[in-house]
Design a protein around this motif. Sequence first.
Motif, PDB file in Angstrom:
ATOM      1  N   PHE A 203       0.857  -1.179   0.000  1.00  0.00           N
ATOM      2  CA  PHE A 203       0.000   0.000   0.000  1.00  0.00           C
ATOM      3  C   PHE A 203       0.896   1.233   0.000  1.00  0.00           C
ATOM      4  CE2 PHE A 203      -2.457   3.427   1.861  1.00  0.00           C
ATOM      5  CZ  PHE A 203      -3.631   3.343   1.137  1.00  0.00           C
ATOM      6  N   PRO A 204       0.665   2.209  -0.861  1.00  0.00           N
ATOM      7  CA  PRO A 204      -0.448   2.298  -1.815  1.00  0.00           C
ATOM      8  C   PRO A 204      -0.286   1.368  -3.013  1.00  0.00           C
ATOM      9  CG  PRO A 204       1.027   4.143  -2.100  1.00  0.00           C
ATOM     10  CD  PRO A 204       1.514   3.415  -0.873  1.00  0.00           C
ATOM     11  N   LEU A 205      -1.398   1.159  -3.719  1.00  0.00           N
ATOM     12  CA  LEU A 205      -1.409   0.246  -4.855  1.00  0.00           C
ATOM     13  C   LEU A 205      -1.027   1.002  -6.117  1.00  0.00           C
ATOM     14  CD1 LEU A 205      -4.822  -1.503  -4.044  1.00  0.00           C
ATOM     15  CD2 LEU A 205      -2.530  -2.302  -3.479  1.00  0.00           C
ATOM     16  N   ASN A 206       0.251   1.114  -6.366  1.00  0.00           N
ATOM     17  CA  ASN A 206       0.691   1.870  -7.541  1.00  0.00           C
ATOM     18  C   ASN A 206       1.571   1.050  -8.472  1.00  0.00           C
ATOM     19  OD1 ASN A 206       2.909   1.702  -5.917  1.00  0.00           O
ATOM     20  ND2 ASN A 206       3.170   3.902  -5.601  1.00  0.00           N
ATOM     21  N   SER A 207       1.545  -0.276  -8.324  1.00  0.00           N
ATOM     22  CA  SER A 207       2.358  -1.139  -9.179  1.00  0.00           C
ATOM     23  C   SER A 207       1.455  -1.914 -10.134  1.00  0.00           C
ATOM     24  CB  SER A 207       3.168  -2.130  -8.335  1.00  0.00           C
ATOM     25  OG  SER A 207       4.074  -1.445  -7.493  1.00  0.00           O
ATOM     26  N   ASN A 208       1.752  -1.822 -11.432  1.00  0.00           N
ATOM     27  CA  ASN A 208       1.010  -2.603 -12.414  1.00  0.00           C
ATOM     28  C   ASN A 208       1.417  -4.068 -12.342  1.00  0.00           C
ATOM     29  OD1 ASN A 208       1.394   0.220 -14.417  1.00  0.00           O
ATOM     30  ND2 ASN A 208      -0.606  -0.561 -13.890  1.00  0.00           N
ATOM     31  N   VAL A 209       0.525  -4.929 -12.810  1.00  0.00           N
ATOM     32  CA  VAL A 209       0.851  -6.347 -12.889  1.00  0.00           C
ATOM     33  C   VAL A 209       1.977  -6.538 -13.895  1.00  0.00           C
ATOM     34  CG1 VAL A 209      -0.904  -6.758 -14.663  1.00  0.00           C
ATOM     35  CG2 VAL A 209      -0.080  -8.656 -13.290  1.00  0.00           C
ATOM     36  N   ASP A 210       2.884  -7.474 -13.581  1.00  0.00           N
ATOM     37  CA  ASP A 210       3.958  -7.845 -14.494  1.00  0.00           C
ATOM     38  C   ASP A 210       3.594  -9.191 -15.109  1.00  0.00           C
ATOM     39  OD1 ASP A 210       6.219  -8.423 -15.876  1.00  0.00           O
ATOM     40  OD2 ASP A 210       7.516  -8.687 -14.115  1.00  0.00           O
ATOM     41  N   PRO A 211       3.119  -9.193 -16.361  1.00  0.00           N
ATOM     42  CA  PRO A 211       2.666 -10.449 -16.962  1.00  0.00           C
ATOM     43  C   PRO A 211       3.788 -11.325 -17.486  1.00  0.00           C
ATOM     44  CG  PRO A 211       2.407  -8.668 -18.522  1.00  0.00           C
ATOM     45  CD  PRO A 211       2.939  -8.046 -17.256  1.00  0.00           C
ATOM     46  N   GLY A 212       5.038 -10.946 -17.194  1.00  0.00           N
ATOM     47  CA  GLY A 212       6.156 -11.713 -17.723  1.00  0.00           C
ATOM     48  C   GLY A 212       6.219 -13.132 -17.195  1.00  0.00           C
ATOM     49  N   SER A 213       5.698 -13.353 -16.007  1.00  0.00           N
ATOM     50  CA  SER A 213       5.726 -14.700 -15.435  1.00  0.00           C
ATOM     51  C   SER A 213       4.564 -14.862 -14.463  1.00  0.00           C
ATOM     52  CB  SER A 213       7.052 -14.953 -14.702  1.00  0.00           C
ATOM     53  OG  SER A 213       7.200 -14.040 -13.626  1.00  0.00           O
ATOM     54  N   GLY A 214       4.263 -16.108 -14.150  1.00  0.00           N
ATOM     55  CA  GLY A 214       3.210 -16.390 -13.179  1.00  0.00           C
ATOM     56  C   GLY A 214       1.830 -16.269 -13.787  1.00  0.00           C
ATOM     57  N   GLY A 215       0.840 -16.266 -12.912  1.00  0.00           N
ATOM     58  CA  GLY A 215      -0.540 -16.197 -13.365  1.00  0.00           C
ATOM     59  C   GLY A 215      -1.094 -17.573 -13.695  1.00  0.00           C
ATOM     60  N   GLU A 216      -2.401 -17.693 -13.593  1.00  0.00           N
ATOM     61  CA  GLU A 216      -3.088 -18.941 -13.922  1.00  0.00           C
ATOM     62  C   GLU A 216      -3.600 -18.866 -15.355  1.00  0.00           C
ATOM     63  OE1 GLU A 216      -7.333 -21.156 -12.868  1.00  0.00           O
ATOM     64  OE2 GLU A 216      -6.542 -19.620 -11.518  1.00  0.00           O
ATOM     65  N   VAL A 217      -3.281 -19.884 -16.147  1.00  0.00           N
ATOM     66  CA  VAL A 217      -3.711 -19.917 -17.542  1.00  0.00           C
ATOM     67  C   VAL A 217      -5.192 -20.296 -17.602  1.00  0.00           C
ATOM     68  CG1 VAL A 217      -3.384 -20.970 -19.804  1.00  0.00           C
ATOM     69  CG2 VAL A 217      -1.405 -20.503 -18.353  1.00  0.00           C
TER      70      VAL A 217
END
Length: 267
Positions: A203-217
């Motif tokens: 907090f604060p929430l000022n970071s964008n998601v990094d789609p380079g790795s991770g996440g559920e397909v």
Amino acid sequence: MGRSVAMKQRGFSLIELITVLVILAIVAAMGSHFMVSSTEAYIQTQARAKLVHRARQALERMARQLRGALPYSLRESNSGTCLEFLPVAAGANYVSDVPDQSNGASASASITTASFSVDFGTARYAAIGALGDTEIYASSPVSLAALNSDLALGTTASSVTLSAAKIWRRNSLQRRIFLLDHPLAFCVVGAELRVFEDFDSSFPLNSNVDPGSGGEVMAENVAADGDLFVIASGTEERNTKVTINLSFSEGGEQVSFSQEVSIRNVP
């Protein structure tokens, strides 16, 4: 008598035999072509049906989760390939006006509310009177505050305690407070549709998601069909609408969908 016997023993001529064989070959070719075409059409229909089913599953999940988002928390990131938002864990009405930039009241970390329960996920943040994503995601968000402690699923309470005393940007028209979980994001990464959870727990929430790795397909062989995400921002009296434009392909088949999701804005 001898002439009659000779006629009875007469067989097919070579021309007649060749003609029959040609006709049979033509009929067999037509029949095999029909069978092959029918089989190919069936396979294509099955593949397309599976593709549509898979696409609808992914889009329905996206729609279901987006309907539970704080409307003003929606934002595009990573050149429009990601849609980020904050899911609502609970909502309530607070009893009296909170300190804001117009009423001159002193900063306070305590908010008395009507009784509420955390129905989804975990409540980690509070939002009041937000009118845009910049008031949510910023170095000093004026419409978002961190809770003093997380409220787990099933928790019931009649007050909210913030991590620090706060003066809000404005009060809600109906004295409405939203309790929110960590942000979520849907992204198209390469040819995959992925969902990212808890990618920004600070907090604060000022970071964008990094789609380079991770996440559920959620789905493969996916591409944007025009503008991937189109956000029609609402107001305190009007809902927010998101349009998702995706194409799904497999085995030479391709289907395109344009899914509209209305996110109710409770004032």
